[in-house]
Design a protein around this motif. Structure first.
Motif, mmCIF file in Angstrom:
data_model
loop_
_atom_site.group_PDB
_atom_site.id
_atom_site.type_symbol
_atom_site.label_atom_id
_atom_site.label_comp_id
_atom_site.label_asym_id
_atom_site.label_seq_id
_atom_site.Cartn_x
_atom_site.Cartn_y
_atom_site.Cartn_z
ATOM 1 N N ASP A 259 0.839 -1.182 0.000
ATOM 2 C CA ASP A 259 0.000 0.000 0.000
ATOM 3 C C ASP A 259 0.884 1.245 0.000
ATOM 4 O OD1 ASP A 259 -2.481 -1.368 -0.039
ATOM 5 O OD2 ASP A 259 -2.230 -1.837 2.095
ATOM 6 N N ALA A 260 0.305 2.404 0.281
ATOM 7 C CA ALA A 260 1.047 3.662 0.152
ATOM 8 C C ALA A 260 2.350 3.704 0.951
ATOM 9 C CB ALA A 260 0.144 4.830 0.540
ATOM 10 N N ALA A 264 5.982 4.143 -0.850
ATOM 11 C CA ALA A 264 6.842 5.281 -0.502
ATOM 12 C C ALA A 264 8.245 4.797 -0.131
ATOM 13 C CB ALA A 264 6.222 6.073 0.649
ATOM 14 N N ALA A 265 8.330 3.663 0.572
ATOM 15 C CA ALA A 265 9.642 3.106 0.909
ATOM 16 C C ALA A 265 10.382 2.680 -0.352
ATOM 17 C CB ALA A 265 9.474 1.926 1.862
ATOM 18 N N ASP A 299 3.135 6.869 -6.808
ATOM 19 C CA ASP A 299 2.093 7.120 -5.797
ATOM 20 C C ASP A 299 0.724 6.665 -6.271
ATOM 21 O OD1 ASP A 299 3.993 8.208 -4.165
ATOM 22 O OD2 ASP A 299 3.489 10.304 -4.589
ATOM 23 N N SER A 300 0.536 6.594 -7.586
ATOM 24 C CA SER A 300 -0.785 6.287 -8.132
ATOM 25 C C SER A 300 -1.001 4.806 -8.406
ATOM 26 C CB SER A 300 -0.991 7.068 -9.436
ATOM 27 O OG SER A 300 -0.067 6.624 -10.430
ATOM 28 N N ASP A 398 -2.147 1.610 -17.251
ATOM 29 C CA ASP A 398 -1.342 2.772 -16.875
ATOM 30 C C ASP A 398 -0.477 2.459 -15.656
ATOM 31 O OD1 ASP A 398 -2.412 4.215 -18.936
ATOM 32 O OD2 ASP A 398 -3.859 5.304 -17.710
ATOM 33 N N SER A 399 -1.055 1.781 -14.653
ATOM 34 C CA SER A 399 -0.305 1.466 -13.434
ATOM 35 C C SER A 399 0.837 0.501 -13.726
ATOM 36 C CB SER A 399 -1.241 0.861 -12.386
ATOM 37 O OG SER A 399 -2.185 1.811 -11.946
ATOM 38 N N ALA A 400 0.558 -0.519 -14.544
ATOM 39 C CA ALA A 400 1.590 -1.511 -14.850
ATOM 40 C C ALA A 400 2.744 -0.887 -15.622
ATOM 41 C CB ALA A 400 0.981 -2.673 -15.626
#
Length: 438
Positions: A259-260, A264-265, A299-300, A398-400
């Motif tokens: 998850d977020a 971020a890590a 992030d998305s 788009d995410s991939a």
């Protein structure tokens, strides 16, 4: 404390070895743990595993002989005194008789010292006095062919199960036909020293197969789409093989979802690699803002499915056999800490590794031949990238695409650092890739 910590011979020998990495003429040795003798030096040949602390922890099995051997000179370390007697010391992996002693724990009915475990999967044993052949092509480890078996001695060590053993044991027990089966391993306490698998004698190396295809493009009579040796069909089959292995890993090893906070890590780790690349090569700074923007776009993409992955996937980690492709060497990047090599990750890391390897295969040929890059080479790269992703079943959402692009940029930056250190003449390969990706 071992006398090796006070002598220069072993440190100088380490500094010369490819598996140790680039170093000075000598490296500081702070400790040596000598495991029990596998054979007694007073009887003419002493052999034992020795674990050397020199920055990291290294596996340096040594053989002790009462007389010098000219035929073993490449592996000569130095002369030492044991109980008042001088012995000539060699890297045991360069000593055929000593190699047999290192592996005798795999021979049925043979005992092993209390501080060494020889683990065997059901039905495996080595023949006594089997001949062995040392392989010379590796950088990170040292491998030996013994009959129909391949023994890989890990050189850089860390406490904890080596991922090459962990993953291949799981896939072997599953019955995977896409890997070379694991047969056994050697360990001391919680440190793995070596592993044994099936030697694929008739297989061809994926890296050389790809480069052979590229070399065919230099003949004016044979162009990419017309060449009988075109590699796109093989790339599609290789993509399918990786997809199968990833699914097998999901069946047998842990999975999770990022998850977020976890994403971020990941971004922090990617930016840290970027900073190292900027320090290493001035050109990278011109791409820095665009790289950080590509990473920020992650992030998305949450949530991100993660699992155990190969971690260092490229053409050199593949074999083409008569029955299809096999994937080998699940150790990850040996220079990285074990916690990084066993961390769950996105399958995009492996996809990006192969995409970069295809680019490398093509442009390494033009460098070797001394010719300019041309449209045929670029077309080879493009078509084989597409074929590999199609074979894998990559769905270009788009995410991939955002995730895959970030991993490929990261891999190219890793290559900039590597080439700047070891092969400056090749650094333009990843720099060109950064320019294309950004």
């Amino acid at each position: 404390m071992s006398e090796w910590t006070e002598r220069t011979e072993l440190s100088a020998y380490l500094a010369r070895q490819r598996w140790f990495g680039e170093g000075e003429d000598e490296v500081p040795i702070t400790d040596v743990s000598e495991l029990e003798w596998l054979s007694d030096p007073t009887e003419g040949l002493g052999v034992r595993f020795e674990l050397v602390v020199a920055g990291g922890l290294y596996n340096v099995p040594l053989s002790y002989r009462q007389h010098p051997r000219e035929d073993l000179s490449y592996g000569f370390v130095g002369a030492v005194s044991l109980n008042g007697e001088v012995f000539y010391v060699y890297d045991a992996l360069h000593d055929p008789e000593a190699r047999g002693i290192l592996l005798q724990g795999f021979v049925a009915g043979m005992d092993s010292p209390s501080d060494i475990d020889y683990s065997r999967l059901e039905g495996f044993s080595l023949e006594a006095d089997a001949d062995s052949v040392l392989m010379s092509a590796e950088q990170s480890n040292t491998s030996v062919i013994v009959g129909d078996n391949l023994v890989k001695f890990f050189r850089k060590l860390a406490p904890g199960r080596n991922p090459d053993i962990e993953i291949q044991a799981a896939l072997t027990r599953l019955g995977s036909e896409e890997i070379s089966p694991l047969l056994g391993w050697i360990s001391s306490g919680d440190i793995d020293l070596a592993m044994v698998g099936v030697f694929q004698r008739s297989a061809t190396d994926g890296w050389e197969s790809a480069r052979t295809s590229v070399r065919a493009l230099q003949d004016d009579e044979m162009r990419a789409r017309d060449a009988g040796g075109d590699f796109a069909g093989e790339c599609e089959r290789l993509g399918l093989t990786l997809a199968v292995v990833h699914e097998q890993m999901r069946q047998t090893l842990p999975t999770a979802s990022w998850d977020a906070p976890e994403v971020a890590a990941l971004v922090r780790r990617l930016n840290a690699r970027l900073d190292r690349a900027i320090d290493m090569h001035d050109t990278v700074v011109t791409y820095a803002d665009r790289v950080r923007a590509a990473y920020a776009a992650l992030d998305s993409v949450t949530p991100v499915p993660v699992q155990r992955v190969h971690g260092d996937f490229h053409l050199g980690q593949t074999l083409r056999t008569t029955s299809g492709w096999m994937i080998i060497d699940f150790e990850g990047e040996p220079a990285q800490p074990l916690e990084d090599r066993v961390r769950l990750d996105s399958v995009s890391r492996d996809l990006a590794g192969m995409l970069r390897s295809l680019d490398y295969a093509a442009h390494s040929v033009t460098i070797a031949l001394g010719v300019e890059d041309n449209e045929y080479v670029d077309d080879w790269v493009r078509r084989n990238r597409i074929a590999f992703l199609n074979g894998y079943g990559f769905e270009a959402s788009d995410s991939a695409v955002t995730l895959l692009r970030a991993y490929e940029i990261d891999k190219a930056l890793y290559e900039v650092v590597y080439e700047s250190n070891y092969r400056p003449d090749w650094v333009d390969i990843p720099l060109r890739a950064l320019n294309r990706l950004l």
